[in-house]
Write an enzyme that holds these catalytic residues in place. Structure first.
Site, PDB file in Angstrom:
ATOM      1  N   HIS A  34       0.860  -1.181   0.000  1.00 35.28           N
ATOM      2  CA  HIS A  34       0.000   0.000   0.000  1.00 35.28           C
ATOM      3  C   HIS A  34       0.899   1.234   0.000  1.00 35.28           C
ATOM      4  CE1 HIS A  34       1.046   0.185   4.215  1.00 35.28           C
ATOM      5  NE2 HIS A  34       0.551  -1.032   4.403  1.00 35.28           N
ATOM      6  N   HIS A  37       4.036   1.415   2.206  1.00 34.72           N
ATOM      7  CA  HIS A  37       5.239   0.740   1.703  1.00 34.72           C
ATOM      8  C   HIS A  37       5.923   1.593   0.630  1.00 34.72           C
ATOM      9  CE1 HIS A  37       2.871  -2.968   2.922  1.00 34.72           C
ATOM     10  NE2 HIS A  37       4.027  -3.198   3.525  1.00 34.72           N
ATOM     11  N   GLY A 147       9.115   1.095   8.575  1.00 34.87           N
ATOM     12  CA  GLY A 147       8.086   2.074   8.919  1.00 34.87           C
ATOM     13  C   GLY A 147       7.912   2.224  10.424  1.00 34.87           C
ATOM     14  N   ASP A 150       5.126   0.106  12.610  1.00 29.84           N
ATOM     15  CA  ASP A 150       5.510  -1.036  13.449  1.00 29.84           C
ATOM     16  C   ASP A 150       6.666  -0.564  14.338  1.00 29.84           C
ATOM     17  OD1 ASP A 150       3.706  -3.066  12.289  1.00 29.84           O
ATOM     18  OD2 ASP A 150       4.858  -2.643  10.485  1.00 29.84           O
ATOM     19  N   LEU A 184      -2.254   3.108   7.535  1.00 30.17           N
ATOM     20  CA  LEU A 184      -2.372   2.108   6.466  1.00 30.17           C
ATOM     21  C   LEU A 184      -1.701   0.815   6.909  1.00 30.17           C
ATOM     22  CD1 LEU A 184      -1.715   4.158   3.200  1.00 30.17           C
ATOM     23  CD2 LEU A 184      -3.831   3.847   4.492  1.00 30.17           C
ATOM     24  N   SER A 185      -2.351  -0.297   6.626  1.00 28.09           N
ATOM     25  CA  SER A 185      -1.818  -1.600   6.990  1.00 28.09           C
ATOM     26  C   SER A 185      -2.371  -2.633   6.030  1.00 28.09           C
ATOM     27  CB  SER A 185      -2.256  -1.948   8.424  1.00 28.09           C
ATOM     28  OG  SER A 185      -2.159  -3.347   8.634  1.00 28.09           O
TER      29      SER A 185
HETATM   30  O1  PAF Z   1       6.922  -5.510   8.592  1.00 31.10           O
HETATM   31  C1  PAF Z   1       6.868  -6.529   7.863  1.00 31.10           C
HETATM   32  O2  PAF Z   1       6.221  -6.547   6.825  1.00 31.10           O
HETATM   33  C2  PAF Z   1       7.613  -7.779   8.303  1.00 31.10           C
HETATM   34  O3  PAF Z   1       7.591  -7.926   9.670  1.00 31.10           O
HETATM   35  C3  PAF Z   1       9.043  -7.852   7.753  1.00 31.10           C
HETATM   36  C4  PAF Z   1       9.914  -6.731   8.291  1.00 31.10           C
HETATM   37  C5  PAF Z   1       9.013  -7.773   6.227  1.00 31.10           C
HETATM   38  C6  PAF Z   1       9.691  -9.170   8.139  1.00 31.10           C
HETATM   39  O4  PAF Z   1       8.992 -10.269   7.644  1.00 31.10           O
END
Ligand code: PAF
Length: 280
Positions: A34, A37, A147, A150, A184-185
């Site tokens: 999304h 990213h 990001g 997280d 966004l997730s």
């Molecule tokens: O944040 C994520 O999408 C995942 O935890 C990651 C960093 C790609 C590891 O699998």
């Protein structure tokens, strides 16, 4: 039209494609991309010569009852989006390629991995640290972008890189939000239409805590409790709302100024997390 990124499914293909390409930027993902990213990709693009994104749904970070099997796999669409932000290479290994044998050698991030998210998702950060460290060894990036959405994951990665002396600059990307404030997730797609309308309450709740801190409320546990009750009242099942030190996510002293409000709450079958950095 932007050029499609080169797809590399094996470690050897990726290494060959990266040979002699200059400063490498890396953004690991689990796909189903999304705008959040894409912002991370743009950050890497602006600072490096070649940008690698990985798309790999990492079984090691899912508990048996979680959504590993149903996690959306949307590689063709992801590649279109990655092309639009100038990503050069997509590393999309099979499970067999990345885990050709049971992964018994694991990276344990220590106590930072057992608090907050780690308390509710035991083993989650060990799974994340293991795959990210493995990807770092394969890609060999100079810089990697994670990001702030997280937040604890970002701190776990910083901690791992520092402690294991990995020569990689970790850059934090701001959380991308929908117009109504919802972070966004990839998992927002699990929300029903009704839940999607309620979901921005989580961020509003964090903003309300920040406001009360700015108003001078000193007792953090009162704020945390009030926020959890408010979430309950709006149909959430909160796992936690906690006010912590940004640096190590521990309980802040009275003089600590750099704080982060961390929250995790279920809405229907979707578990949402969000956070807000505050300086007091
Ligand atoms: O944040 C994520 O999408 C995942 O935890 C990651 C960093 C790609 C590891 O699998």
């Amino acid at each position: 039209m932007r050029e499609q990124p080169q797809l590399c499914e094996t470690v050897s293909a990726l290494r060959k494609a990266l040979a002699g390409r200059g400063r490498i930027g890396f953004v690991p993902t689990m796909g189903n991309l999304h705008e959040g990213h894409l912002q991370l990709m743009r950050t890497a693009r602006a600072q490096t010569d070649v940008v690698v994104a990985s798309v790999f749904v990492n079984r090691l970070q899912f508990a048996p009852h979680e959504d590993f099997d149903s996690y959306p796999r949307t590689l063709a669409r992801d590649c279109e989006l990655l092309a639009s932000v100038g990503v050069d290479l997509v590393f999309c290994p099979s499970e067999r390629e990345l885990y050709p044998e049971p992964q018994t050698c694991l990276v344990d991030p220590g106590p930072l991995g057992t608090i907050h998210e780690g308390e509710f998702r035991p083993g989650f950060f060990r799974g994340v640290a293991t795959v990210v460290s493995k990807l770092f060894h394969i890609v060999g990036p100079d810089l990697a972008v994670f990001g702030k959405k997280d937040y604890q994951q970002l701190q776990v990665i910083r901690h791992m890189v520092r402690q294991l002396r990995m020569p990689i600059e970790i850059v934090a990307g701001e959380t991308a939000r929908a117009q109504d404030g919802l972070a966004l997730s990839s998992r927002n797609g699990y929300l029903s239409a009704q839940e999607r309308l309620s979901a921005p309450r989580l961020y509003q709740c964090l903003q309300a805590v920040a406001q009360r801190l700015a108003d001078g409320q000193k007792d953090l546990s009162i704020l945390e409790q009030a926020a959890q009750s408010e979430l309950h009242a709006h149909g959430f099942r909160p796992d936690y709302v906690r006010i912590r030190r940004q640096q190590d996510l521990q309980v802040p002293t009275d003089t600590c100024q750099e704080l982060v409000i961390l929250a995790a709450a279920h809405l229907g079958r979707t578990r949402l997390i969000d956070n807000l950095e505050v300086t007091r």
